[in-house]
Design a protein around this motif. Structure first.
Motif, mmCIF file in Angstrom:
data_model
loop_
_atom_site.group_PDB
_atom_site.id
_atom_site.type_symbol
_atom_site.label_atom_id
_atom_site.label_comp_id
_atom_site.label_asym_id
_atom_site.label_seq_id
_atom_site.Cartn_x
_atom_site.Cartn_y
_atom_site.Cartn_z
ATOM 1 N N GLU A 48 132.837 2.327 27.050
ATOM 2 C CA GLU A 48 131.786 3.163 26.493
ATOM 3 C C GLU A 48 131.666 2.924 25.003
ATOM 4 O O GLU A 48 132.657 2.658 24.327
ATOM 5 C CB GLU A 48 132.100 4.638 26.747
ATOM 6 N N LYS A 53 127.616 5.730 26.186
ATOM 7 C CA LYS A 53 126.838 4.885 27.101
ATOM 8 C C LYS A 53 127.712 3.708 27.549
ATOM 9 O O LYS A 53 128.457 3.151 26.756
ATOM 10 C CB LYS A 53 125.596 4.383 26.377
ATOM 11 N N ALA A 54 127.609 3.331 28.816
ATOM 12 C CA ALA A 54 128.408 2.228 29.350
ATOM 13 C C ALA A 54 128.003 0.918 28.699
ATOM 14 O O ALA A 54 126.823 0.577 28.648
ATOM 15 C CB ALA A 54 128.257 2.137 30.864
#
Length: 114
Positions: A48, A53-54
């Motif tokens: 992350e 957010k990935a």
């Protein structure tokens, strides 16, 4: 006892321990971050960014299929480029040869004169 006496009595003799403890805590925090990142990568969890957010999403079937199609297309294009190189070599040979040699080769390919 005023402030300077307290600093001289307590802080100054223990200053190496205070600095060393701070550096140790910082090194442990960095080591823990590295270890948790390694565990995530090892077990397939996405990493992350600072916003949560990935960064590296996990592989899914659609991605694997897309990679296969792109690989097949790449192989086809490489084969086509190879055949185009061969044709270009023949065209270059024809253009750079003298006219007499080309005429002799064409006559030789036609076979014996009838």
């Amino acid at each position: 006892m005023n402030k300077t006496d307290m600093v001289d009595a307590f802080v100054m003799p223990n200053l190496p321990w205070i600095i060393g403890g701070g550096l140790l805590i910082g090194a442990m925090a960095i080591g823990g971050w590295i270890f948790t990142t390694w565990l995530r990568v090892r077990n397939g969890y996405p990493l992350e960014n600072s916003w949560g957010k990935a960064v590296y999403p996990q592989k899914n079937e659609e991605l694997v299929e897309r990679i296969k199609l792109i690989s097949q297309e790449n192989a086809q294009l490489r084969a086509e480029i190879g055949s185009m190189k061969d044709r270009l070599a023949v065209v270059e040979r024809i253009v750079t040869d003298e006219g007499h040699q080309l005429n002799r080769e064409i006559e030789r390919l036609r076979g014996p004169a009838n």
